[in-house]
Design a protein around this motif. Structure first.
Motif: not given
Length: 64
Positions: A2-3, A46-55, A57-64
């Protein structure tokens, strides 16, 4: 997963990475401050935006 589980796992990984080698009392304070729950609204957005952009979730939550 889950998220909420993804967010909590990412936070735990980040805290462990940041507190490695820190004095124990400081590490415990950081863990308490970061992992003590809450709404976690920003990571969910962030996870919702990643889904909209087809990215992923792993890359969305990764540390820079």
């Amino acid at each position: 997963m889950s998220d909420r589980e993804q967010i909590e796992a990412a936070l735990r990984r980040s805290v462990e990475s940041v507190t490695a080698g820190s004095p124990p009392r400081l590490a415990e304070a950081v863990k308490y401050a970061v992992l003590s729950g809450g709404g976690r609204i920003r990571p969910r957005l962030v996870l919702a935006a990643a889904r909209v952009c087809a990215a992923s979730s792993i890359s969305a939550l990764a540390r820079p």
